[in-house]
Design a protein around this motif. Sequence first.
Motif, PDB file in Angstrom:
ATOM      1  N   ALA A   1     -45.727  81.053  94.298  1.00 32.55           N
ATOM      2  CA  ALA A   1     -44.959  81.951  95.162  1.00 32.55           C
ATOM      3  C   ALA A   1     -44.311  83.060  94.337  1.00 32.55           C
ATOM      4  O   ALA A   1     -44.384  84.248  94.688  1.00 32.55           O
ATOM      5  N   VAL A   2     -43.715  82.676  93.197  1.00 30.85           N
ATOM      6  CA  VAL A   2     -43.022  83.681  92.376  1.00 30.85           C
ATOM      7  C   VAL A   2     -44.029  84.653  91.759  1.00 30.85           C
ATOM      8  O   VAL A   2     -43.807  85.878  91.743  1.00 30.85           O
TER       9      VAL A   2
ATOM     10  N   ILE B   1     -38.835  72.017  97.305  1.00 30.81           N
ATOM     11  CA  ILE B   1     -40.051  71.302  97.757  1.00 30.81           C
ATOM     12  C   ILE B   1     -39.961  69.814  97.368  1.00 30.81           C
ATOM     13  O   ILE B   1     -40.314  68.924  98.143  1.00 30.81           O
TER      14      ILE B   1
ATOM     15  N   MET C   1     -37.090  76.876  94.006  1.00 27.98           N
ATOM     16  CA  MET C   1     -38.130  76.558  94.984  1.00 27.98           C
ATOM     17  C   MET C   1     -38.729  75.182  94.703  1.00 27.98           C
ATOM     18  O   MET C   1     -39.004  74.406  95.614  1.00 27.98           O
ATOM     19  N   TYR C   2     -38.918  74.901  93.407  1.00 28.98           N
ATOM     20  CA  TYR C   2     -39.466  73.588  93.027  1.00 28.98           C
ATOM     21  C   TYR C   2     -38.548  72.477  93.547  1.00 28.98           C
ATOM     22  O   TYR C   2     -39.006  71.521  94.175  1.00 28.98           O
TER      23      TYR C   2
ATOM     24  N   VAL D   1     -38.296  79.971  90.474  1.00 27.03           N
ATOM     25  CA  VAL D   1     -39.278  78.876  90.362  1.00 27.03           C
ATOM     26  C   VAL D   1     -38.549  77.535  90.464  1.00 27.03           C
ATOM     27  O   VAL D   1     -38.946  76.641  91.226  1.00 27.03           O
TER      28      VAL D   1
ATOM     29  N   LEU E   1     -46.680  75.269  93.738  1.00 26.99           N
ATOM     30  CA  LEU E   1     -46.286  76.142  94.854  1.00 26.99           C
ATOM     31  C   LEU E   1     -45.210  77.134  94.434  1.00 26.99           C
ATOM     32  O   LEU E   1     -45.292  78.337  94.735  1.00 26.99           O
ATOM     33  N   SER E   2     -44.209  76.627  93.702  1.00 30.15           N
ATOM     34  CA  SER E   2     -43.108  77.530  93.359  1.00 30.15           C
ATOM     35  C   SER E   2     -43.559  78.599  92.369  1.00 30.15           C
ATOM     36  O   SER E   2     -43.229  79.783  92.526  1.00 30.15           O
ATOM     37  N   LEU E   3     -44.355  78.191  91.384  1.00 34.34           N
ATOM     38  CA  LEU E   3     -44.830  79.189  90.420  1.00 34.34           C
ATOM     39  C   LEU E   3     -45.777  80.167  91.111  1.00 34.34           C
ATOM     40  O   LEU E   3     -45.747  81.377  90.846  1.00 34.34           O
TER      41      LEU E   3
ATOM     42  N   LEU F   1     -44.211  88.605  92.481  1.00 39.03           N
ATOM     43  CA  LEU F   1     -44.076  89.521  91.343  1.00 39.03           C
ATOM     44  C   LEU F   1     -45.167  90.586  91.377  1.00 39.03           C
ATOM     45  O   LEU F   1     -44.906  91.789  91.218  1.00 39.03           O
TER      46      LEU F   1
END
Lengths: 105, 587
Positions: free
Chosen positions: B496-497, A97, A93-94, A90, B492-494, B501
Amino acid sequence: MADEDKRLEQIILTRLVRLNAKIQGLVTGLAAGLLIFIATNWLVLKGGRQVGPHLSLLGQFFVGYRVTFLGSLIGFAYAFVCGFIVGYSVAWMYNWIADLKEVKN
Amino acid sequence: MDPHTVVVIGAGPAGLTAAYELAKLQRRAIVLEKQDRVGGLARTENYKGFCFDIGGHRFFTKVEEVNQMWRALLGQDFLRRPRLSRIYYNRRFFYYPLRPLNAVIGLGLLRSLLIVLSYVRWQLFPHRREETFEQWVTNRFGKRLFQTFFKTYTEKVWGISCSDLRAEWAAQRIRGLSLKTALLSMFLKPKQTIKTLIEEFHYPRLGPGMMWRAVKDEIERRDCAVRLNCEVAAIRRNGNRIESVVVSNNGHDEIVQGSAFISSMPLGEFLKKLDPPPPPRVIEAAKQLRYRDLIVVCLIVKKPNLFPDNWIYVHDPEVRVGRIQNYKNWSPDMVPDPAKTSLGLEYFCTQGDDLWNTPDADFVELGKREIGRIGVADATDIEDGCVVRVPNAYPVYDTDYRRHLATVREFVDGLENFQTVGRNGLHRYNNQDHAMLTGMLAVRNLVLGEHNDLWSVNTEPDYHEEALVEESAIEEALARVFTKLDRLAFGLSLGAVSGALLFVATLWLVLKGGEVVGPNLRLLNQYFPGYSVSLWGSVIGLVYGFLSGFIGGWLFAFLRNATMFLYMVRAERKAQRGLLRRIFDYL
Ligand SMILES: Cc1cc2nc3c(=O)[nH]c(=O)nc-3n(C[C@H](O)[C@H](O)[C@H](O)COP(=O)(O)OP(=O)(O)OC[C@H]3O[C@@H](n4cnc5c(N)ncnc54)[C@H](O)[C@@H]3O)c2cc1C
C-alpha cells in the motif's frame, strides 16, 4: 517450568509480532536521511566538471535540493520526513491488519 | 493412639519433610521407618567411624523453601564445597563437564580429528529417526564422541545397550531445558552465578544423614514421633479411605491408626501391601514399574590423599565400577583419621543379577582389584571395607512406564485421605529437593485442603541454566523478539505504501508539467510495462507499486520468520548439547 515453556512456545508460534510505528518511522527516516546526506557529500567531495547529474534529479521531488553541502542538509530533512512517513505508515498499517487477523482467529 | 494423627511412611527426605511441616502446623504426626536410621537413599552409613554417603548427595536447589529449611537446620554445618569430577576412560582422566583442550590432549590429535569429522558427518547426515539413546546422542555429537564419552557409562548405569535404551530417556533427562533458556543462551554469556553453581555445591559436614538427623530431632522436639525399625507390613483400607497400617517391629505386629496417610515407599510395594488389594490390573501395572539398584563398596585406605576429585566417573569398560566417591573431598569430617581416606565404589545392578548376588567379602575384593587397576590407590593400602546394598535406587523410565504409571496413579488418586510422595512414591527421578517439595505439598493438600499436583513436581536438570533467567520480564522480551511477522499484513502494508508513493511521485511530476514530463521516472516502464508519467500512468504505477511492495514485504516476512525459526532450532540444539554434556550429573 514446563508450562512456562509451553506458554512461550505458544506465543512464539501463534502470536504475531507488533511493530512500534514511531520507532519504525524514526529508523526509516534516519536511514533515508543519512543515505541522501552521505551520497550527496560523497559526490560533492569527489567534485568534477558536472557534480551529481543524476542525484540532482531528486530536486524534482525535493524542492530546493541540490548536490551541494547545503543541499545535503536539505536532502537529509526531506528524506527524513519521507522516510518517517513511509516507515510509520507501513508499521501502522501492519499493526492494524495484524490486529484484525488476531481478532478473527 | 490419637486417631487424628497423620501417619507418614518412610523417613527419607520426603517423609521427614512432610512430618516436619505437620509438626510446624502443630499437627500430630508419626513417621514409620523400616531401617535403623533416617535419611532413606540420602542417609549416611557409618563404618568404624568413617561416614559413607549412598553415592554422593550434592545439595542444590531452586526451591526457596527447601533452601531455607536446609540452612536453618544446619547453620555452620552446611558447608559450601568446591566441585571437581573427572571421567576415567582408556587409562586417562578427563575433566567433567568436558573441557575441549583437556579432551584433545587426553585423546590425542588423531582421535580428536576423527571425532570432529564424525561430528560433521552426523550433522550432515543424521539418523532420520531418533528412537534410541544411541541415535539421539549421535545426532547431536557424532558417533565417535558418543562411543568415547556416553556409551559405556550409560550402559553401566542402566545395564542395557544404548541401542536398546529409548531416546525418550535422554530427552526426558534434559526436558527441563526451556526454550527460554535455549534462546537466552544465544545472547548471554554464562554469568558467574551459574559457574559457581556448577563448580560448587552444599554438603552437610557429616554427610546428608546429618541433615536428616537434624530434621528428626526437630520433629521430635515438636512432640511428633519418628519410629525406626518399624516396617509397614500392611495398609488397611475401607473403600477409598485408609484406616490404619500394620507395623512390624522386631517380630511384633502393631496397628497404627490415623486420620490421613502419607507414603514415600515405592508405589508397587505400597499397592502390594494394601488390604483389600486394588484391582488386578492396577497390581499388574505396578509390577511393571522397574528399578535399578545400587551397591556401594566402602573402602578405607591408609593414605592421606589419593586424588583431588569429589568423584570420578568410570567409563572404562575393563572394570565394572561405575563411579568412585572420595568422601574426604566432600567434607574432611567424613573421615575420623586425617591419615586415611575413604572411598565409595558404586556398582549399578539389578536385584538378582550376578553383581547383586556376589557375597560381601568377594565384593570388597573386587573393589580392591578394580581400584588397583584404575590406579587411584594401591590394593595393598586398603585396610578394610564393607558393602551397602541399595535396592530401588533409580526408578527406570522404560518404554511403557508412563502407561503403567497412569494406571497406578488413577487408582492412588482415588484414595481420599492419602498422598504418595517422594522419589519412588511417585516413580519419578526426583532429587532430594523435589522429594521434599512433594512432602510439603502433600501436607498442604491434606491439612489445608489445597489441590497441588504432586505428580507434576519435576526433576529439573537445568538448574544451572535457569539461574540465568529473570523470569517474566525476560520471557516477555523474548516473546516480543521471536514472534512471527505476519507475511500478509507486512506484504499488504508495504504494498500500500509503495503504491501510494509511486502514485504521488508520478502525479507530482504530471502536475509540475514542463516540456518533457518525468523523463527519468518514466524509465520505470522497463520493469513495469505500460507505466508512463501521466495521469493514467499514476494509477498504473499505484498498482505496480502495490504489487511489487506486496511481494517484497511478503518475501521479507517469510525469510525473516524462516531465519528466526532456524535460529531458534539451532539455539535449542546448542543448549541441548550443553545439557547433554552434563547428563551424568543427573544420574
Ligand atoms: C546414587 C544416588 C545419588 C543421588 N545423588 C543426589 C544428589 O546429588 N542430590 C540430591 O539432591 N539427590 C540425590 N539423589 C536422590 C535422593 O537420594 C532422593 O531424591 C531422596 O532420597 C528421595 O527421598 P524419598 O524420601 O522420596 O525416598 P527415600 O530416600 O527412598 O526414602 C524412603 C524411605 O521409606 C522407607 N520405607 C520403604 N518402605 C517402607 C516400609 N514398608 N515401611 C517403613 N518404611 C519404609 C525406606 O527405608 C526409606 O527410608 C541420589 C540418589 C541416588 C540413589
